[in-house]
Design a protein around this motif. Structure first.
Motif, PDB file in Angstrom:
ATOM      1  N   GLN A  83     -79.007  33.407 -71.079  1.00 35.29           N
ATOM      2  CA  GLN A  83     -80.425  33.103 -71.228  1.00 35.29           C
ATOM      3  C   GLN A  83     -80.729  32.328 -72.513  1.00 35.29           C
ATOM      4  OE1 GLN A  83     -83.156  36.346 -70.237  1.00 35.29           O
ATOM      5  NE2 GLN A  83     -81.391  37.403 -69.367  1.00 35.29           N
ATOM      6  N   GLY A  84     -79.692  31.896 -73.212  1.00 38.66           N
ATOM      7  CA  GLY A  84     -79.891  31.045 -74.371  1.00 38.66           C
ATOM      8  C   GLY A  84     -79.946  31.753 -75.708  1.00 38.66           C
ATOM      9  N   TYR A  85     -79.611  33.029 -75.744  1.00 33.39           N
ATOM     10  CA  TYR A  85     -79.573  33.760 -77.014  1.00 33.39           C
ATOM     11  C   TYR A  85     -78.286  33.434 -77.751  1.00 33.39           C
ATOM     12  CZ  TYR A  85     -83.533  36.698 -75.703  1.00 33.39           C
ATOM     13  OH  TYR A  85     -84.772  37.147 -75.368  1.00 33.39           O
ATOM     14  N   ARG A  86     -78.367  33.429 -79.066  1.00 36.57           N
ATOM     15  CA  ARG A  86     -77.201  33.237 -79.915  1.00 36.57           C
ATOM     16  C   ARG A  86     -76.839  34.584 -80.531  1.00 36.57           C
ATOM     17  NH1 ARG A  86     -76.292  29.323 -85.177  1.00 36.57           N
ATOM     18  NH2 ARG A  86     -74.188  30.055 -85.512  1.00 36.57           N
ATOM     19  N   LYS A  87     -75.561  34.880 -80.621  1.00 40.61           N
ATOM     20  CA  LYS A  87     -75.073  36.174 -81.092  1.00 40.61           C
ATOM     21  C   LYS A  87     -74.764  36.150 -82.580  1.00 40.61           C
ATOM     22  CE  LYS A  87     -71.313  39.443 -80.253  1.00 40.61           C
ATOM     23  NZ  LYS A  87     -70.105  39.674 -79.440  1.00 40.61           N
ATOM     24  N   TYR A  88     -75.223  37.186 -83.287  1.00 36.77           N
ATOM     25  CA  TYR A  88     -74.906  37.417 -84.692  1.00 36.77           C
ATOM     26  C   TYR A  88     -74.241  38.789 -84.757  1.00 36.77           C
ATOM     27  CZ  TYR A  88     -77.948  33.450 -85.468  1.00 36.77           C
ATOM     28  OH  TYR A  88     -78.504  32.197 -85.434  1.00 36.77           O
ATOM     29  N   THR A  89     -72.952  38.798 -85.017  1.00 37.32           N
ATOM     30  CA  THR A  89     -72.133  40.000 -84.909  1.00 37.32           C
ATOM     31  C   THR A  89     -72.233  40.874 -86.145  1.00 37.32           C
ATOM     32  OG1 THR A  89     -70.588  38.792 -83.515  1.00 37.32           O
ATOM     33  CG2 THR A  89     -69.775  40.816 -84.514  1.00 37.32           C
ATOM     34  N   GLY A  90     -72.345  42.174 -85.905  1.00 38.65           N
ATOM     35  CA  GLY A  90     -72.301  43.168 -86.967  1.00 38.65           C
ATOM     36  C   GLY A  90     -71.317  44.257 -86.602  1.00 38.65           C
ATOM     37  N   GLU A  91     -71.046  45.134 -87.552  1.00 38.35           N
ATOM     38  CA  GLU A  91     -70.082  46.210 -87.311  1.00 38.35           C
ATOM     39  C   GLU A  91     -70.622  47.228 -86.310  1.00 38.35           C
ATOM     40  OE1 GLU A  91     -67.901  49.734 -89.824  1.00 38.35           O
ATOM     41  OE2 GLU A  91     -68.247  47.819 -90.830  1.00 38.35           O
ATOM     42  N   ASP A  92     -71.905  47.614 -86.447  1.00 41.30           N
ATOM     43  CA  ASP A  92     -72.490  48.653 -85.597  1.00 41.30           C
ATOM     44  C   ASP A  92     -73.496  48.124 -84.584  1.00 41.30           C
ATOM     45  OD1 ASP A  92     -71.084  50.698 -86.949  1.00 41.30           O
ATOM     46  OD2 ASP A  92     -72.603  50.723 -88.533  1.00 41.30           O
TER      47      ASP A  92
END
Length: 88
Positions: free
Chosen positions: A19-28
């Protein structure tokens, strides 16, 4: 707004990215952002500027805040431009 869902469905990485979202990864917690639906209300940057800082690249750093606080801030987004998936 519940940032863990789109409509009645629980968020999945596949559906958010499609759906066009961009992912920003975190530990939790992973935070997802869709620039195309953002109305720039600013609840995120006012809610936790350590996580959400517009002048920085990347502008979202999930690990600069706790998962509970990130969820609280994301749930204040009126447009649904911010979503999250908890890892635990």
């Amino acid at each position: 707004m519940d940032g863990s869902r789109i409509g009645d469905a629980q968020n999945t990485e596949e559906s958010l990215l499609a759906q066009g979202y961009r992912k920003y990864t975190g530990e939790d917690i992973d935070i997802y952002y869709n620039k195309d639906i953002c109305a720039h209300v600013g609840n995120c940057v006012r809610g936790n500027p350590a996580v959400f800082e517009v002048g920085r690249r990347p502008w979202i750093i999930a690990d600069n805040g706790g998962a509970d606080d990130n969820e609280r801030v994301i749930n204040t987004c009126p447009t649904g431009a911010l979503k999250f998936i908890r890892k635990n």
